[in-house]
Design an enzyme around this catalytic site. Sequence first.
Site, short mmCIF file in Angstrom:
data_model
loop_
_atom_site.label_atom_id
_atom_site.label_comp_id
_atom_site.label_asym_id
_atom_site.label_seq_id
_atom_site.Cartn_x
_atom_site.Cartn_y
_atom_site.Cartn_z
N LYS A 92 0.87 -1.30 -0.04
CA LYS A 92 0.06 0.24 -0.13
C LYS A 92 0.89 1.36 -0.10
CE LYS A 92 -3.89 1.93 2.75
NZ LYS A 92 -4.79 1.75 3.91
N SER B 173 -9.82 1.72 2.91
CA SER B 173 -8.83 2.53 2.00
C SER B 173 -7.72 1.54 1.30
CB SER B 173 -8.23 3.61 2.89
OG SER B 173 -7.41 2.78 3.65
N SER C 110 -9.94 -0.73 6.85
CA SER C 110 -9.33 -0.57 5.75
C SER C 110 -8.62 -1.75 5.19
CB SER C 110 -8.52 0.76 5.78
OG SER C 110 -9.11 1.72 5.82
#
Lengths: 493, 496
Positions: free
Chosen positions: B79, B154, B178
Amino acid sequence: MSVIAFDKALERFEPVLGLETHVELGTASKMFCGCATGFGAEPNTQVCPTCLAFPGSLPVANEAAIEATIRIGLALNCSIAEWCRFARKNYFYPDMPKNYQISQYDEPLCFDGYLDVEVGGQTYRVEIERVHLEEDTGKSTHVGGATGRIHGADYSIVDYNRAGIPLVEIVTKPITGTGAMAPEVARAYGVELREIMRSLGVSDVRMDQGSMRFDVNVSLNEPGAPWGTRTETKNVNSFRSVERSVRGEIERQAFLLTSGEKIIQETRHFHEDTGTTTSGRSKEEAQDYRYFPDPDLVPIAPDPTWVATLRDTLPELPSVKRKRLQSEWSVSDHDMESMYNAGAIDLVEATIAAGAPAADARKWWMGELARRANESGTALADLPITPGDVARVSELVASGSLNDKLARAALEGILAGEGSADEVIAKRGLQIADEGELLAIIDQVLADNTDAAEKVRSGKVAAVGALVGAVMKASRGKADAGRAREIILEKLS
Amino acid sequence: MSLIHKTAAELGALVASGEVSAVEVATAHLDRIEATEPKLHAFLHVDREVTLSQAREVDSRIASGEQLGPLAGVPIAHKDIFATRDMPTTAASKILEGWRPPYDATVTARLRAAGLVILGKTNLDEFAMGSSTENSAYGVTRNPWDLSRIPGGSSGGSSAAVSGYQAPLSTGTDTGGSIRQPAAVTGIVGMKPTYGGSSRYGLIAFASSLDTPGPFARNVHDAALLHEAFSGYDPMDSTSIDAPVPSVVAAAQAGDISGMRVGIVREFAGDGYQPGVIARFNDAVKMLESLGAEIVEVSCPSFDTALPAYYLIAPSECSSNLARFDAMRYGLRVGDDGTHSAEEVMALTRAAGFGPEVKRRIMLGTYALSSGYYDAYYGQAQKVRTLIARDFEAAFGQVDVLISPTTPTTAFPIGERADDPMAMYLADLCTIPSNLAGNAAISIPCGLADEDNLPVGLQIMAPVLGDDRCYRVGAVLEKAFEARWGGPLLKEAPAL
Ligand SMILES: [Zn+2]
């Protein structure tokens, strides 16, 4: 600016003081990262992702700084929190990398203490509200423009070496009942605080380098009336300025109050040159710092046995030590206070430890050396001479190798960087005249001063002084005056 | 079977045995990324040369006899909120466009040391604020199951990359769900470890007291391998836990849950739950019973207040965490033309560099922390947090794990909730309590919803430092489901 004379102001008003003191700790590394803390390094060479607030960096609290803060708290008779947290103080400023300062808010590490200070033979108890730990900011320099302030500058540069250096804030409770002594009490508190920091060895407390600085709060009220509105004078950077800022603010506020005006709650700037303050930010413009516990840091929960150990291993505190030394040295209150104010106590103590008798150690530091420090405008402790040097000179005088004048010449040589006491003596040939030399000089002097010799012979012993003086002059100070006197009296008896 | 369809454990074994090289494995995945990125847009940054040079280094470390872990030579996607010293790190924000950190996050450093090869940096909602990746400044990521739908958020780039066979493993961060929510809506496994179990150092902060790095994988065992590889105490993160990492890999191989007590939280039900989600959840409950678990209903009354508490705490912390993006030391700088003051440059940069959701949360947080409101908002939210932790404590006094749907609905269409923050926030309804309490929770696939044929996630929650229980229950259920489905759920996904 209009003011009322200090004495007049104190006839009508009683001052209430408050002092906030920032002390930069002398830890090897910064508060929340491993960066070095030395003063005077090239700008932005003592920085890392954490103290530059790079994305993803995290603070880790410096245990040595926590320990130092607890020791300060203990020395100031504070209670130590069983559990407390760091808090974020949020505001934007270019020299603050995270745009928040890690500080402590309603959970200080140390609280509810006191410090007794003596002024003019009277003891004033200054109550300590809190001692907490935080981090320093970077240092901005505003280039161009007239004022050196950010407004009007062409550009600003920032040095982050100072950002993150551990800073202890010591806050007093309101100090009342000092009356006309308020400025002196404020000063004495600052001085005593510095002595404590030194004895604990937690900071170099160099006011000229900003490692100790004061914010001074002052308000006035008429006797019996509630406390007045206070002002806060920021960044007062010498003991003299602490005293002057209190005095100046009392005079300024007294004028406003007697003219029927109101005091505005505000921060003020102190000006070294005039000894006056000017208005800074008023309370209406005050920042909302949005304090909240810093979620990046775990709470501090000092182990009570560790705190007890720290308490047991505190050094003898300066005030206690002064009482002990005063009795050991058998000196008057007045002499002790003079030594304290001159910063001579540790030096005298070390000189005695190096072998000098107490009276001699005190005599040299408070006499010749104090005079020289005064002449050169340096602090006694900053003179380039060690207590060992002074003890050696004192020893040579006691053994008769040096007389007073030669001893002063030796000290002068040491201060001039010519070497140790013995080296200076050798180089300068500072040797008292030997008996043979002395006898020859005396014979010559008696021959040249027959009038004076005759007076002595006829019983006017006071006239011997002139003859001894002549011997000293002829020997260029190298004669032992006492011995010369003895010999002269013997010869003329 | 092609390399991209293998599990991480299989790839690690192939590389360790010398049957394939790390370079071959990386190349296969880079090719897959190249072929599928136009459809998914899971990545913000891919650099074939950097990846291959990492792979070559791993091959030579293995050749020189260095003992690396079971994942050496396995590719991973990070990420784009974890600092990587050889790739840009942007948090999907314009304010950090092109920023290259001079350091690795602890998670990326540990995985590098373990021989994992970085394929690239994945898309996310800007600064991890969102549940759909629609808040990325660099475009939305698409769900491999249905390209018109969101991949969750996210960590949506990380979930899409693993679900779309671009990477066998990826990292994410879970602040309010997330990791678990994107895993659920893309049919893969996503784990939020115990808070403090995995280091936050080098992870760009959203909400410091909630942010938790965790793994994505296509099966429970792979997730456990990744979890173990990057977890554990880190002296650089003062909130990391100085205790042994729970034995999650062993737990994923335990294979037995008979006699375990499994709690169903009464409060996780009602309006807003899609019927297909409820149906699959009920299947999972029956499956657990058939596997010998004892099902117990528990009540956690404070969970109803978790969402509002979260939306005070997370924005409050973010309003302070994001203050450092001020144009002074790195990142975007706007207005530096000699006519603006430093303060104006800060304001102009922040106005231009932050997206609308980030600004919304900064404003919410600034307000909640302001003098006069602190007690009513931030202070009150912290009290709720304590109550939620107590509810969990009481529940875990009765049961070994708690289960719930991971999300109330399956993946929603791109754009559907973009203008309705409240609807978007509801996506994290079931996941937020574990962030507030800091306990462990995993999401595993539990079938497809009848009405839209999209994946449904089952959340398994365990106490603080009980991460192994999530893997133990998750692995047993996974095996039973795969036996019923005739293979992994992902085989139902359309080919890209
Ligand atoms: Zn640093």
